[in-house]
Design a protein around this motif. Structure first.
Motif, PDB file in Angstrom:
ATOM      1  N   TYR A 228       0.834  -1.212   0.000  1.00  0.00           N
ATOM      2  CA  TYR A 228       0.000   0.000   0.000  1.00  0.00           C
ATOM      3  C   TYR A 228       0.868   1.262   0.000  1.00  0.00           C
ATOM      4  O   TYR A 228       0.622   2.203  -0.769  1.00  0.00           O
ATOM      5  CB  TYR A 228      -0.926   0.006   1.215  1.00  0.00           C
ATOM      6  CG  TYR A 228      -1.651   1.328   1.404  1.00  0.00           C
ATOM      7  CD1 TYR A 228      -2.778   1.640   0.640  1.00  0.00           C
ATOM      8  CD2 TYR A 228      -1.181   2.283   2.306  1.00  0.00           C
ATOM      9  CE1 TYR A 228      -3.432   2.863   0.789  1.00  0.00           C
ATOM     10  CE2 TYR A 228      -1.823   3.502   2.454  1.00  0.00           C
ATOM     11  CZ  TYR A 228      -2.950   3.782   1.701  1.00  0.00           C
ATOM     12  OH  TYR A 228      -3.581   4.997   1.832  1.00  0.00           O
ATOM     13  N   TYR A 270      -4.957   8.289   2.083  1.00  0.00           N
ATOM     14  CA  TYR A 270      -5.783   7.141   2.453  1.00  0.00           C
ATOM     15  C   TYR A 270      -7.258   7.394   2.150  1.00  0.00           C
ATOM     16  O   TYR A 270      -7.948   6.527   1.620  1.00  0.00           O
ATOM     17  CB  TYR A 270      -5.603   6.820   3.942  1.00  0.00           C
ATOM     18  CG  TYR A 270      -6.567   5.770   4.437  1.00  0.00           C
ATOM     19  CD1 TYR A 270      -6.418   4.438   4.087  1.00  0.00           C
ATOM     20  CD2 TYR A 270      -7.652   6.120   5.248  1.00  0.00           C
ATOM     21  CE1 TYR A 270      -7.307   3.470   4.515  1.00  0.00           C
ATOM     22  CE2 TYR A 270      -8.546   5.155   5.685  1.00  0.00           C
ATOM     23  CZ  TYR A 270      -8.371   3.837   5.323  1.00  0.00           C
ATOM     24  OH  TYR A 270      -9.267   2.891   5.727  1.00  0.00           O
ATOM     25  N   ARG A 271      -7.740   8.605   2.469  1.00  0.00           N
ATOM     26  CA  ARG A 271      -9.156   8.893   2.223  1.00  0.00           C
ATOM     27  C   ARG A 271      -9.494   8.873   0.737  1.00  0.00           C
ATOM     28  O   ARG A 271     -10.655   8.650   0.373  1.00  0.00           O
ATOM     29  CB  ARG A 271      -9.525  10.244   2.835  1.00  0.00           C
ATOM     30  CG  ARG A 271      -9.693  10.196   4.356  1.00  0.00           C
ATOM     31  CD  ARG A 271     -10.312  11.475   4.888  1.00  0.00           C
ATOM     32  NE  ARG A 271      -9.388  12.598   4.814  1.00  0.00           N
ATOM     33  CZ  ARG A 271      -8.553  12.934   5.788  1.00  0.00           C
ATOM     34  NH1 ARG A 271      -8.542  12.221   6.918  1.00  0.00           N
ATOM     35  NH2 ARG A 271      -7.753  13.977   5.680  1.00  0.00           N
ATOM     36  N   SER A 273      -8.057   6.764  -1.381  1.00  0.00           N
ATOM     37  CA  SER A 273      -7.642   5.466  -1.924  1.00  0.00           C
ATOM     38  C   SER A 273      -8.825   4.528  -2.117  1.00  0.00           C
ATOM     39  O   SER A 273      -9.903   4.704  -1.534  1.00  0.00           O
ATOM     40  CB  SER A 273      -6.618   4.824  -0.994  1.00  0.00           C
ATOM     41  OG  SER A 273      -7.227   4.472   0.235  1.00  0.00           O
ATOM     42  N   SER A 274      -8.587   3.518  -2.941  1.00  0.00           N
ATOM     43  CA  SER A 274      -9.603   2.482  -3.148  1.00  0.00           C
ATOM     44  C   SER A 274      -9.762   1.631  -1.896  1.00  0.00           C
ATOM     45  O   SER A 274     -10.844   1.085  -1.632  1.00  0.00           O
ATOM     46  CB  SER A 274      -9.205   1.594  -4.327  1.00  0.00           C
ATOM     47  OG  SER A 274      -7.933   0.990  -4.085  1.00  0.00           O
ATOM     48  N   LEU A 275      -8.703   1.524  -1.076  1.00  0.00           N
ATOM     49  CA  LEU A 275      -8.782   0.761   0.171  1.00  0.00           C
ATOM     50  C   LEU A 275      -9.793   1.392   1.121  1.00  0.00           C
ATOM     51  O   LEU A 275     -10.589   0.683   1.756  1.00  0.00           O
ATOM     52  CB  LEU A 275      -7.408   0.696   0.829  1.00  0.00           C
ATOM     53  CG  LEU A 275      -7.325  -0.065   2.152  1.00  0.00           C
ATOM     54  CD1 LEU A 275      -7.719  -1.512   1.973  1.00  0.00           C
ATOM     55  CD2 LEU A 275      -5.922   0.039   2.757  1.00  0.00           C
ATOM     56  N   HIS A 276      -9.784   2.721   1.216  1.00  0.00           N
ATOM     57  CA  HIS A 276     -10.746   3.413   2.075  1.00  0.00           C
ATOM     58  C   HIS A 276     -12.167   3.164   1.602  1.00  0.00           C
ATOM     59  O   HIS A 276     -13.098   2.977   2.412  1.00  0.00           O
ATOM     60  CB  HIS A 276     -10.431   4.910   2.085  1.00  0.00           C
ATOM     61  CG  HIS A 276     -11.334   5.704   2.985  1.00  0.00           C
ATOM     62  ND1 HIS A 276     -12.248   6.611   2.506  1.00  0.00           N
ATOM     63  CD2 HIS A 276     -11.468   5.707   4.336  1.00  0.00           C
ATOM     64  CE1 HIS A 276     -12.906   7.153   3.522  1.00  0.00           C
ATOM     65  NE2 HIS A 276     -12.447   6.618   4.641  1.00  0.00           N
ATOM     66  N   LYS A 277     -12.350   3.143   0.272  1.00  0.00           N
ATOM     67  CA  LYS A 277     -13.677   2.887  -0.285  1.00  0.00           C
ATOM     68  C   LYS A 277     -14.132   1.471   0.061  1.00  0.00           C
ATOM     69  O   LYS A 277     -15.300   1.253   0.434  1.00  0.00           O
ATOM     70  CB  LYS A 277     -13.634   3.090  -1.794  1.00  0.00           C
ATOM     71  CG  LYS A 277     -14.978   2.907  -2.471  1.00  0.00           C
ATOM     72  CD  LYS A 277     -14.871   3.147  -3.971  1.00  0.00           C
ATOM     73  CE  LYS A 277     -16.236   2.946  -4.645  1.00  0.00           C
ATOM     74  NZ  LYS A 277     -16.146   3.150  -6.121  1.00  0.00           N
ATOM     75  N   GLN A 278     -13.218   0.507  -0.037  1.00  0.00           N
ATOM     76  CA  GLN A 278     -13.567  -0.870   0.303  1.00  0.00           C
ATOM     77  C   GLN A 278     -13.952  -1.000   1.775  1.00  0.00           C
ATOM     78  O   GLN A 278     -14.885  -1.728   2.134  1.00  0.00           O
ATOM     79  CB  GLN A 278     -12.387  -1.787  -0.005  1.00  0.00           C
ATOM     80  CG  GLN A 278     -12.057  -1.908  -1.485  1.00  0.00           C
ATOM     81  CD  GLN A 278     -10.791  -2.721  -1.710  1.00  0.00           C
ATOM     82  OE1 GLN A 278     -10.265  -3.354  -0.794  1.00  0.00           O
ATOM     83  NE2 GLN A 278     -10.289  -2.691  -2.944  1.00  0.00           N
ATOM     84  N   ASN A 280     -15.265   1.336   3.720  1.00  0.00           N
ATOM     85  CA  ASN A 280     -16.599   1.922   3.919  1.00  0.00           C
ATOM     86  C   ASN A 280     -17.694   0.989   3.422  1.00  0.00           C
ATOM     87  O   ASN A 280     -18.767   0.876   4.033  1.00  0.00           O
ATOM     88  CB  ASN A 280     -16.685   3.267   3.200  1.00  0.00           C
ATOM     89  CG  ASN A 280     -15.930   4.357   3.934  1.00  0.00           C
ATOM     90  OD1 ASN A 280     -15.709   4.267   5.143  1.00  0.00           O
ATOM     91  ND2 ASN A 280     -15.503   5.385   3.211  1.00  0.00           N
ATOM     92  N   GLU A 281     -17.445   0.318   2.302  1.00  0.00           N
ATOM     93  CA  GLU A 281     -18.428  -0.638   1.787  1.00  0.00           C
ATOM     94  C   GLU A 281     -18.592  -1.812   2.737  1.00  0.00           C
ATOM     95  O   GLU A 281     -19.706  -2.299   2.962  1.00  0.00           O
ATOM     96  CB  GLU A 281     -17.991  -1.123   0.400  1.00  0.00           C
ATOM     97  CG  GLU A 281     -18.077  -0.048  -0.685  1.00  0.00           C
ATOM     98  CD  GLU A 281     -17.509  -0.520  -2.008  1.00  0.00           C
ATOM     99  OE1 GLU A 281     -16.934  -1.642  -2.034  1.00  0.00           O
ATOM    100  OE2 GLU A 281     -17.626   0.217  -3.006  1.00  0.00           O
TER     101      GLU A 281
END
Length: 590
Positions: A228, A270-271, A273-278, A280-281
């Motif tokens: 990451y 981080y906010r 990033s796709s990791l943050h989106k994952q 939240n989902e």
């Protein structure tokens, strides 16, 4: 301070059963405060804002009873055995429907799970001398005390701090086993290594400013962390021989000092990033799947009934008193020795002259001073030592706080009965004071016992009043010295000018007057021609001379006893009040 400091902000994450979550980075204060807030131990401060929610619902008492919180400081009662410490926690934190046999079985399983069975019957305070693994065993005990409550979520403050490599591996292996059994594990780590992180599944990493820099899997050898952070543009390169976790901390400006303040805002990265989106989902999916049922009736404030709370706390205090050799048996031995020494020094005092009367009065004077000063001072360090344990138990919500000082007040009574009986029986028996009849002996013992209890409660009161034991010892020394000076023996009442109020508010005065009246009283009016009342060489009666010079009255003995009893009740009540009201007796984080 007018300036407000951001401890942490905008933290998002989740913890699943059979997973271990590590809180990394940030400052020690930010990680610790975040962990406390997650566990519902929110510090009471007008500057802190926000609320705590579990599955998007404000949790109640039922939720917090599912939580175990392992503090960084291993505070335990030194005069309980390892097994008794866990049984105490289980008795007060498991549901009241669970019977004693089931609680004991649960404790044995916890002891076996933590590898504490070989030490289960040893006193906690003796472990430092019995094994070289003291810190490891102490940490296991701290974990065990929480596991005795059968929690679903276990929060840990720096569980590997101060341990050697073997201890770290042992503690983390235990936590890994607990996680595999379905327990949620969330722990803060300040000095994490690749080896220690290999036991964890996820990491939540904070920046120095308390912002969130990462939340996600750790991976073998911290590979997921590196995958990451490494692709982020302008990230520093890995130095030769540098461990992955040191590299990540270096990215955040918390590793090698030469890297200085990071030029990248990792919180913004981080906010976005796709990791943050994952994440939240995933949290949205968890909210939809996990519906919290609101209980129809409010759970009681404490898991155990008040009767069990009072009994368990009193039993624990009794064990503390009777197993504490330095305190209890030291005082008992000291009082016996004082009785022998004073009894032999003043052996069978004759008081047919002024010298004998003075010596007999001096015996009573010294006896009251010695036992009073010993009782008032010796209780201070014991309560001070036990205070850390009480504060941990209070934060865990084990029992009604008022039971703690009450247990000390009640627990001292049987011991003081024995101590004063030993001193009076030995010392007075040898000196021949207060032993003319059985009723006289019992009355003398009763007065000394009530007085000793009174000054013991005075010592407790000052201990709860003062923020530190050293201040309490100083106040007790000053006040007892003033009381002794104004007791009406060295300086009689008629010569006390400015401090007469101190004479009438003085437990030493009431005790000395009552004991002197018991020892010397003899009414010549009830005598026949062969009156046995002692006379001085000038023909005056000893009792009349003492009564006139010190304003004594035999009819006032019962009043003196009642006043001493009332003062003891007053000191005990003030001790309870100070204990309940003063901030330093409460949770330090409140």
């Amino acid at each position: 301070m007018k300036k407000k400091i951001l401890v942490f902000n905008r933290i998002t994450g989740y913890a699943n059963p059979q997973n271990m979550l590590a809180l990394l980075g940030g400052s020690q204060e930010s990680k610790s405060t975040l962990l406390k807030c997650l566990a519902g131990r929110i510090p009471s401060s007008p500057y802190l804002q926000g609320d705590l929610r579990a599955n998007d619902v404000i949790p109640g008492e039922t939720f917090f009873r599912l939580i175990g919180y392992v503090e960084m400081v291993d505070a335990h009662q030194p005069y309980l055995s390892v097994r008794e410490s866990l049984q105490f926690s289980a008795a007060l934190r498991l549901n009241r429907e669970i019977d004693t046999r089931s609680r004991h079985i649960h404790v044995e399983l916890v002891l076996d799970q933590l590898g504490l069975l070989p030490y289960s019957n040893q006193l906690v305070g003796s472990l430092r001398d019995a094994t070289g693994r003291t810190f490891e065993i102490a940490k296991k005990m701290t974990i065990g005390v929480e596991l005795a409550a059968n929690p679903s979520i276990l929060f840990l403050e720096e569980p590997i701090y101060g341990l050697d490599s073997a201890g770290i591996s042992s503690i983390l292996a235990i936590l890994s086993g607990l996680s595999a059994s379905g327990l949620n594990i969330i722990a803060t780590l300040t000095h994490a290594t690749v080896r220690s992180l290999s036991f964890f599944d996820q990491a939540l990493i904070l920046t120095r400013e308390g912002e969130q820099a990462y939340f996600g899997p750790i991976g073998p050898n911290c590979e997921d962390l590196l995958n990451y952070f490494s692709p982020i543009p302008s990230s520093p390169r890995k130095l030769t021989g540098e461990s992955p976790i040191s590299l990540v901390m270096g990215y955040l400006g918390q590793g090698i000092k030469s890297r200085g303040t990071p030029s990248i805002n990792f919180a913004d990265k981080y906010r976005a990033s796709s990791l943050h989106k994952q994440v939240n989902e995933e949290i949205a999916a968890i909210k939809n799947l996990r519906k919290v049922r609101v209980p129809k009736k409010t759970a009681p404030a404490y898991p155990a009934p008040y009767s069990r709370q009072a009994g368990q706390v009193l039993l624990r205090t009794q064990r503390f008193l009777w197993r504490n050799v330095q305190y209890t048996y030291g005082r008992l031995t000291g009082c016996i020795m004082i009785g022998f020494l004073m009894g032999s020094l003043y052996y069978q005092i004759k008081y047919s002259d002024l010298y004998g009367v003075t010596s007999r009065s001096l015996y009573i004077y010294m006896q009251v001073i010695l036992i009073g000063v010993i009782a008032a001072n010796n209780v201070i360090p014991q309560i001070g030592t036990d205070r850390l344990v009480y504060l941990r138990e209070k934060r865990a919500g084990m029992y009604l706080p008022i039971f703690y000082p009450l247990s000390w007040a009640v627990g001292e009574i049987p011991y003081l009965f024995i101590v004063t009986l030993a001193m009076v029986g030995i010392g007075n028996g040898l000196a021949g004071i207060g032993t003319r009849s059985v009723p006289e002996f019992l009355e003398y013992w009763l007065v000394l016992c009530v007085f000793t209890l009174c000054v013991t409660y005075f010592g407790m009161m000052v201990t709860f009043l003062a923020p530190l034991p050293i201040f309490a010892a100083f106040l007790v020394s000053i006040l007892t010295s003033l009381w002794v000076s104004a007791s009406g023996v060295v300086v009689v009442l008629s010569n006390i000018k400015f401090y007469r109020w101190m004479y009438w508010t003085n437990p030493f005065q009431y005790a000395m007057n009552a004991l002197t009246s018991i020892s010397f009283y003899c009414n010549p009016k009830t005598c026949a021609s062969d009156c046995s009342c002692k006379r001085l060489p000038d023909g005056s009666y000893v009792w009349d001379r003492l009564a006139n010079s010190r304003a004594l009255s035999h009819t006032r003995i019962n009043t003196d006893i009642l006043i001493l009893s009332a003062m003891g009740v007053l000191f005990a009540s003030l001790a309870l009040l100070f204990f309940s009201m003063l901030r330093h007796n409460k949770n330090p984080s409140e």
